[in-house]
Write an enzyme that holds these catalytic residues in place. Structure first.
Site, PDB file in Angstrom:
ATOM      1  N   ARG A  39       5.435 -13.088   9.713  1.00  0.00           N
ATOM      2  CA  ARG A  39       5.888 -11.506   9.557  1.00  0.00           C
ATOM      3  C   ARG A  39       7.373 -11.399  10.131  1.00  0.00           C
ATOM      4  O   ARG A  39       7.610 -12.405  11.191  1.00  0.00           O
ATOM      5  CB  ARG A  39       4.929 -10.673  10.533  1.00  0.00           C
ATOM      6  CG  ARG A  39       4.559  -9.645   9.962  1.00  0.00           C
ATOM      7  CD  ARG A  39       3.851  -8.874  11.055  1.00  0.00           C
ATOM      8  NE  ARG A  39       3.995  -7.244  10.854  1.00  0.00           N
ATOM      9  CZ  ARG A  39       3.196  -6.640   9.741  1.00  0.00           C
ATOM     10  NH1 ARG A  39       2.262  -7.498   9.010  1.00  0.00           N
ATOM     11  NH2 ARG A  39       3.521  -5.356   9.347  1.00  0.00           N
ATOM     12  N   GLU A  85       1.001  -1.178  -0.013  1.00  0.00           N
ATOM     13  CA  GLU A  85       0.003  -0.049  -0.079  1.00  0.00           C
ATOM     14  C   GLU A  85       0.986   1.147  -0.006  1.00  0.00           C
ATOM     15  O   GLU A  85       1.829   1.457   0.919  1.00  0.00           O
ATOM     16  CB  GLU A  85      -0.911   0.057   1.350  1.00  0.00           C
ATOM     17  CG  GLU A  85      -1.962   1.176   1.432  1.00  0.00           C
ATOM     18  CD  GLU A  85      -2.804   1.322   2.423  1.00  0.00           C
ATOM     19  OE1 GLU A  85      -2.736   0.365   3.436  1.00  0.00           O
ATOM     20  OE2 GLU A  85      -3.574   2.374   2.247  1.00  0.00           O
ATOM     21  N   LYS A  98       4.606   0.723   9.505  1.00  0.00           N
ATOM     22  CA  LYS A  98       4.649   1.993   8.776  1.00  0.00           C
ATOM     23  C   LYS A  98       3.815   3.195   9.392  1.00  0.00           C
ATOM     24  O   LYS A  98       4.603   3.998   9.312  1.00  0.00           O
ATOM     25  CB  LYS A  98       3.839   1.339   7.492  1.00  0.00           C
ATOM     26  CG  LYS A  98       4.712   0.856   6.507  1.00  0.00           C
ATOM     27  CD  LYS A  98       4.297   0.938   5.018  1.00  0.00           C
ATOM     28  CE  LYS A  98       3.037   0.103   4.717  1.00  0.00           C
ATOM     29  NZ  LYS A  98       2.486  -0.174   3.323  1.00  0.00           N
TER      30      LYS A  98
HETATM   31  P1  ATP Z   1       1.013  -1.972   8.168  1.00  0.00           P
HETATM   32  O1  ATP Z   1       2.650  -1.718   8.781  1.00  0.00           O
HETATM   33  O2  ATP Z   1       0.484  -0.657   7.975  1.00  0.00           O
HETATM   34  O3  ATP Z   1       0.442  -3.096   8.927  1.00  0.00           O
HETATM   35  P2  ATP Z   1       2.002  -3.544   5.891  1.00  0.00           P
HETATM   36  O4  ATP Z   1       3.279  -3.502   6.572  1.00  0.00           O
HETATM   37  O5  ATP Z   1       1.204  -4.525   5.872  1.00  0.00           O
HETATM   38  O6  ATP Z   1       1.270  -2.256   6.559  1.00  0.00           O
HETATM   39  P3  ATP Z   1       1.641  -3.347   3.017  1.00  0.00           P
HETATM   40  O7  ATP Z   1       2.272  -2.311   2.183  1.00  0.00           O
HETATM   41  O8  ATP Z   1       0.236  -3.954   3.030  1.00  0.00           O
HETATM   42  O9  ATP Z   1       2.115  -2.971   4.488  1.00  0.00           O
HETATM   43  O10 ATP Z   1       2.574  -4.842   2.960  1.00  0.00           O
HETATM   44  C1  ATP Z   1       3.080  -5.198   1.531  1.00  0.00           C
HETATM   45  C2  ATP Z   1       3.279  -6.705   1.842  1.00  0.00           C
HETATM   46  O11 ATP Z   1       4.439  -6.749   2.658  1.00  0.00           O
HETATM   47  C3  ATP Z   1       2.209  -7.438   2.397  1.00  0.00           C
HETATM   48  O12 ATP Z   1       1.834  -8.495   1.563  1.00  0.00           O
HETATM   49  C4  ATP Z   1       2.730  -7.724   3.849  1.00  0.00           C
HETATM   50  O13 ATP Z   1       2.125  -9.049   4.234  1.00  0.00           O
HETATM   51  C5  ATP Z   1       4.103  -7.859   3.718  1.00  0.00           C
HETATM   52  N1  ATP Z   1       4.730  -7.450   4.943  1.00  0.00           N
HETATM   53  C6  ATP Z   1       4.531  -6.170   5.872  1.00  0.00           C
HETATM   54  N2  ATP Z   1       5.224  -6.250   6.746  1.00  0.00           N
HETATM   55  C7  ATP Z   1       6.032  -7.284   6.899  1.00  0.00           C
HETATM   56  C8  ATP Z   1       7.049  -7.833   7.882  1.00  0.00           C
HETATM   57  N3  ATP Z   1       7.288  -7.475   8.832  1.00  0.00           N
HETATM   58  N4  ATP Z   1       7.600  -8.964   7.315  1.00  0.00           N
HETATM   59  C9  ATP Z   1       7.074  -9.574   6.443  1.00  0.00           C
HETATM   60  N5  ATP Z   1       6.207  -9.192   5.233  1.00  0.00           N
HETATM   61  C10 ATP Z   1       5.900  -8.195   5.614  1.00  0.00           C
END
Ligand code: ATP
Ligand code: MG
Length: 568
Positions: free
Chosen positions: A267, A43, A277
């Site tokens: 994650r 996003e 974020k």
């Molecule tokens: P927020 O921090 O607002 O929850 P987000 O980190 O999920 O947002 P996105 O832009 O939706 O942000 O993430 C894009 C992709 O990266 C998604 O498929 C998410 O699952 C993956 N992602 C985000 N954070 C992690 C993490 N810490 N480890 C592994 N994958 C991640």
């Protein structure tokens, strides 16, 4: 699955159930002869961080392994928080990591199709317009232990729903006055299935579609169908979306479209690191860091500026693999991969961070000479360079003690040490300022020890780096440390705050370091090992007259110790 690190020949077993899953689907021809198609769906509401690097390495890396393709798709369904700046930064970061997407897509490109599908669901009696307020909808939703309650608008006729939804799109109603909901099951044990909202009214300008729309699809309505539109075979995301999977599947089944399948992995959590974020944005907005690319930030732009390399990050991601349970990884492990990479590739240089004058009394005042120094002892192809040597040098303040403590082998009165690649010197006397601080150390050198060895086989216990005073260039050195002082930044007492755990010493600026003159030609982004001090990277803020170096990492590898201890 085993994986060999080409640099170290270190064979390790990497658990990656996603790789196993794809291999099985290829074997079983789950998708016939279609290529493996993945996507990375950020996003655009912030910069990418180290956690995203893990997701990127899985999405792109696994598709590559199986001869598949990966789309970059911006999940831009929320116009209020999304910006072009983020869209650009995300693309730059993915390229930096070393990946190339097949297609660049935007969920907003599908707004038309998603709207048509919404009409289709309404016509099939599977969606309805609800006039309840957001609060009322929440109250009707029930809890994990109690079923939800039907909205009084749930049984509107298809005609009425169509009429209202079209008028929602035409902008007849104010924000928040109505929503479109899927008609599923208000008693479902999965709260995501209790008639989730599909569309909301929002008179907001979108960074790509402008004012074309005043209704926007919810992420959960857009995500699965976007996968389907792109024929995604393996839609990988983090575990928190596992409960949403039945909903994505429901939409796909109702619409009879391409059956993308979602797989959830753990994650990435890192000690001493915060990867939200929203909170990272807050750090930026509250000026607690200098920006998204502050070298202390766990963003890809931050660690790039700090001097981290994409190679190290990819090796780290490969080694952590993927699993179905969340855990926490030691930051030292990431640092270990980074040191390993920098040790192999970075040029060596001499830099004195806290200078102390060393004067060689028996070295002719007008004389200077060049000593030849290997650019990288790990890599003979990196060649050698000439480093000027003269009568007055700088050494580290820490490398001299007037009264040496026990086991102090560096310079002290009467003690002989080696100046790296140059000569043996013996300290003789000191000069002090009015406050009693040592400002100069006087010594003698042994001309026969040129190159750093004495012909009579005399041994010294210490080798020190140095910089010739009259040839030195001055630089600013930023000594970065962890942004948070606790392994778990969220470990704070009730009434406390995440930011209470910010490390007050995460940045120390040394403004008058002395560097060997070859560093005058360093370019922003160039990486060096300053001998005995650490790994450093030239910051883009540098000017011709003032170089600014960021410390990537100190030399000491604590992960190696942790591993050794675990093995012992
Ligand atoms: P927020 O921090 O607002 O929850 P987000 O980190 O999920 O947002 P996105 O832009 O939706 O942000 O993430 C894009 C992709 O990266 C998604 O498929 C998410 O699952 C993956 N992602 C985000 N954070 C992690 C993490 N810490 N480890 C592994 N994958 C991640
Ligand atoms: Mg997200």
């Amino acid at each position: 699955m085993t994986d060999t690190n080409p640099e170290t020949n270190d064979v390790r077993t990497v658990n990656n159930f996603l790789r196993d899953q794809i291999a099985e689907d290829v074997r079983n021809k789950t998708y016939g002869d279609a290529v493996i198609q993945t996507r990375f769906p950020p996003e655009p509401n912030g910069y990418l961080h180290i956690g995203h690097a893990k997701a990127i390495c899985l999405d792109f890396g696994l598709a590559d392994e199986f001869g598949g393709k990966t789309n970059l798709r911006f999940d831009d369904t929320n116009p209020e928080k999304e910006e072009q700046e983020y869209v650009d930064a995300i693309q730059k970061d993915i390229h930096w990591l070393g990946f190339e997407w097949e297609r660049l897509c935007y969920a907003s490109d599908y707004f038309g199709q998603l709207y048509e599908w919404a009409l289709q669901l309404i016509k099939a009696g599977k969606a309805y317009v609800d006039d309840l307020s957001a609060d009322e909808i929440r109250q009707h939703r029930g809890t994990l232990t109690e079923p939800g309650k039907d909205s009084p608008y749930r049984n509107r006729s298809v005609e009425e729903n169509l009429d209202l939804f079209v008028r929602m799109k035409q902008g007849e109603f104010p924000d928040g006055s109505r929503v479109l909901r899927a008609k599923i099951d208000m008693a479902s044990p999965n709260l995501n299935m209790r008639d989730p909202v599909m569309y909301r009214i929002l008179h907001a300008t979108h960074h790509r579609t402008g004012d074309a729309w005043c209704i926007y699809p919810m992420y959960d309505y857009a995500h699965g169908q976007s996968d389907s539109i792109e024929n995604i075979t393996h839609s990988m995301c983090t575990l928190e979306f596992a409960d949403h999977q039945p909903l994505y599947r429901w939409y796909i089944e109702q619409l009879g479209i391409f059956p993308s399948h979602q797989f959830e992995f753990d994650r990435l959590n890192l000690t001493y690191t915060m990867l939200s974020k929203r909170k990272l944005l807050q750090l930026v907005q509250e000026h607690r860091v200098s920006g998204w690319d502050d070298p202390r930030m766990p963003t890809l732009s931050g660690i790039r500026r700090r001097g981290f390399t994409p190679e190290a990050l990819r090796a780290f991601c490969a080694s952590i693999g993927a699993s179905r349970t969340n855990g926490t990884t030691d930051i030292e492990m990431l640092e270990h991969f980074q040191r390993d990479d920098l040790n192999h590739r970075s040029l060596r240089a001499m830099a004195v961070l806290r200078p102390l004058k060393l004067i060689i009394d028996n070295y002719p005042p007008e004389q200077e000479e060049n000593v030849e120094v290997a650019n990288n002892p790990e890599d003979p192809s990196a060649g050698t360079r000439q480093v000027p040597f003269s009568r007055e040098l700088y050494i580290e303040q820490d490398d001299f003690r007037e009264v040496p403590p026990p086991k102090y082998y560096r310079l002290s009165p009467g003690k002989e040490v080696r100046l790296r690649n140059a000569y043996f010197v013996t300290a003789k006397s000191v000069v002090k300022d009015a406050a009693g601080n040592v400002t100069e150390v006087h010594c003698t050198y042994d001309p026969a020890s040129r190159g750093g060895n004495s012909p009579d086989g005399r041994k010294v216990k210490s080798t020190m780096h140095w910089v010739s005073a009259k040839h030195a260039i001055e630089a600013e050195i930023r000594l970065y440390d962890k942004l948070f002082s606790k392994p778990d930044p969220y470990d704070f007492p009730e009434g406390g705050d995440l930011f209470d755990n910010l490390n007050p010493n995460s940045l120390e600026i040394v403004s008058d370091a002395k560097l060997e003159p070859s560093l005058a030609s360093a370019k922003p982004g160039d990486r060096f090992q300053f001998e005995r001090v650490g790994y450093f990277c030239l910051d883009p803020d540098s000017s011709e007259t003032k170089k600014k170096f960021n410390r990537t990492l100190p030399l000491k590898d604590t992960w190696a110790k942790i591993e050794k201890k675990a093995g012992a």
